[in-house]
Design an enzyme around this catalytic site. Structure first.
Site, PDB file in Angstrom:
ATOM      1  N   SER A   1       0.873  -1.251   0.101  1.00  0.00           N
ATOM      2  CA  SER A   1      -0.084  -0.025  -0.041  1.00  0.00           C
ATOM      3  C   SER A   1       0.810   1.356  -0.087  1.00  0.00           C
ATOM      4  CB  SER A   1      -0.771  -0.053   1.137  1.00  0.00           C
ATOM      5  OG  SER A   1      -0.115  -0.136   2.349  1.00  0.00           O
TER       6      SER A   1
ATOM      7  N   GLY B   1       2.173   3.492   2.141  1.00  0.00           N
ATOM      8  CA  GLY B   1       3.605   3.631   2.814  1.00  0.00           C
ATOM      9  C   GLY B   1       4.564   2.749   2.458  1.00  0.00           C
ATOM     10  N   GLU B   2       4.337   1.489   1.924  1.00  0.00           N
ATOM     11  CA  GLU B   2       5.063   0.565   1.623  1.00  0.00           C
ATOM     12  C   GLU B   2       5.864   1.094   0.286  1.00  0.00           C
ATOM     13  OE1 GLU B   2       2.348  -0.421   2.835  1.00  0.00           O
ATOM     14  OE2 GLU B   2       3.137  -0.766   5.034  1.00  0.00           O
ATOM     15  N   VAL B   3       4.888   1.429  -0.551  1.00  0.00           N
ATOM     16  CA  VAL B   3       5.226   1.880  -1.996  1.00  0.00           C
ATOM     17  C   VAL B   3       6.365   3.066  -1.828  1.00  0.00           C
ATOM     18  CG1 VAL B   3       4.428   3.051  -4.043  1.00  0.00           C
ATOM     19  CG2 VAL B   3       3.399   0.910  -3.090  1.00  0.00           C
TER      20      VAL B   3
ATOM     21  N   LEU C   1       9.629   1.969  -0.852  1.00  0.00           N
ATOM     22  CA  LEU C   1      10.279   1.212  -1.759  1.00  0.00           C
ATOM     23  C   LEU C   1      10.664   2.118  -2.939  1.00  0.00           C
ATOM     24  CD1 LEU C   1      11.210  -1.600  -2.363  1.00  0.00           C
ATOM     25  CD2 LEU C   1       8.767  -2.139  -3.429  1.00  0.00           C
TER      26      LEU C   1
END
EC number: 2.4.99.12
Length: 402
Positions: A59, A61-63, A66
């Protein structure tokens, strides 16, 4: 392994078929309309003649975390990038940086053999807890190197992982290297079957948040109530507002000198939050909450609702204090404190931060409290230090793999 994967694939296909009626109903919700279509019904193919570095994050925050790696990689090497995600917010963020040509929704595992068939996958990189068997297995069949970044297993979720240890042992056989957030994560992952493990820290701690535009700071100080949630019929917005009203009663200047901005985590809750807070404010004979999509901060209202996407950092940049939510109700796990700390604000968080402990270890100067103590902590606001980021990692440790 082949027999295990075949059995798993047959089970996945059955689950997919049985779930179709429910997925159709769910797809009528605006939040899921695009993602469910592309994940479970009509995946969009990715075509390239080049070798592909495939990254996957769940989602927003992770994108966001990354993308730091991906953009650095694109600067240093001429390579083809595929970034897959599972949520609308993650997809929108990814396309804003990489364009739609390089971003896809991750197809459900029943589609993976067909999705990956024509690709020359050089690496597959998964993020945090996105441990998908079919992408890993078929990437390895293509001869790809496979990595897990920002890996973590919280103390709270560890017993659940242990119950499926047999399955995770198979997953970790397909990973060439696991980069964990902490030593405790490394120990737990070793018990689950991970072999080559390196402690890197939390990639989210490397995000230096930036404002996308400069807002004019009002004469009143701003308090942001950020990334708030509802769970089990309890609303963090309501809980925090009640504590703020107590704090205002302690000293009339608290009301005169501060404006409060509520920024719920999920946009589909904006209307519900507005209604809930207005009920309380009307009971206290206060004015209604004002939407920042409709009014300006210079109006110097007492309470605002941030109902615009992508604006959080812009308001962090002019705030005196951030009350970081997702941490006052059990089971959510807290939110990233690095973002507000990038703007040297004061930070108060609840105590339920099991998903963010590594990030908080990268900070100096913040307060953890229970919700019932928040009014007292606010009354001591002048003695709370401004947050400071103290630890940074080096991307080169990871980039050498590509």
């Amino acid at each position: 392994m082949r027999l295990f994967v075949l059995t798993y694939y047959i089970l996945v296909c059955w689950v997919h078929l049985l779930g179709i009626p429910f997925l159709i109903l769910l797809s009528f919700k605006e939040k899921y309309r695009n993602s469910l279509k592309r994940r479970f019904f009509s995946p969009k193919a990715f075509k390239s003649q080049k070798e592909v570095h495939w990254f996957h994050a769940c989602s927003f925050g992770e994108v966001k975390a990354l993308l730091n790696i991906i953009l650095k990689l694109k600067e240093e090497k001429d390579c083809e990038i595929l970034l897959t995600t599972t949520t609308n917010t993650g997809f929108k963020l990814a396309t804003s940086f990489l364009g739609e040509a390089n971003v896809r929704y991750l197809p459900f595992e029943s589609f993976i053999p067909f999705f990956i068939k024509g690709l020359r996958v050089k690496t597959l990189t998964l993020f945090e807890a996105e441990l998908w068997l079919m992408p890993l297995y078929f990437a390895k069949l293509k001869g790809a190197k496979t990595y897990l970044l920002n890996a973590r297993v919280s103390e709270r979720s560890y017993p659940k992982y242990l119950r499926f240890r047999f399955f995770y042992q198979k997953i970790f056989l397909l990973l060439d290297c696991v980069y964990t957030q902490s030593l405790s994560d490394k120990k737990r992952l070793m018990q689950l079957g991970a072999k080559k493990i390196e402690i890197f820290g939390n990639l989210k701690a490397m995000e230096q948040a930036k404002a996308t535009k400069e807002l004019l700071k009002p004469s009143k100080n701003l308090i942001m109530v950020a990334s708030s949630h509802t769970k089990d019929n309890k609303s963090e917005e309501v809980m925090v507002l009640q504590e703020i009203l107590k704090w205002q009663e302690l000293n009339p200047l608290n009301r005169e000198n501060f404006s409060i901005i509520f920024a719920p985590r999920h946009p589909e809750r904006f209307m519900d939050v507005e209604n809930q807070l207005n009920v309380i404010l009307q009971e206290k004979k206060r004015g209604r909450i004002s939407r920042l999509s409709q009014v300006d901060l210079q109006n110097e209202e007492e309470f605002y609702l941030l109902d615009c996407l992508g604006e959080l950092n812009n308001y962090y940049a002019i705030s005196e204090l951030v009350v970081l939510c997702g941490s006052f109700l059990q089971g959510i796990g807290g939110h990233n404190p690095i973002e507000p700390a990038s703007f040297k604000t004061k930070i108060i968080s609840g105590s339920y931060i099991f998903n963010q402990k590594t990030l908080f270890s990268n900070l100096q100067g913040y307060v953890i409290c229970q919700i019932e103590d928040l009014s007292g902590v606010l009354n001591n606001l002048e003695n709370i230090p401004y947050a400071k980021i103290i630890n940074k990692q080096n991307f080169d440790t990871i980039l050498k793999n590509y």
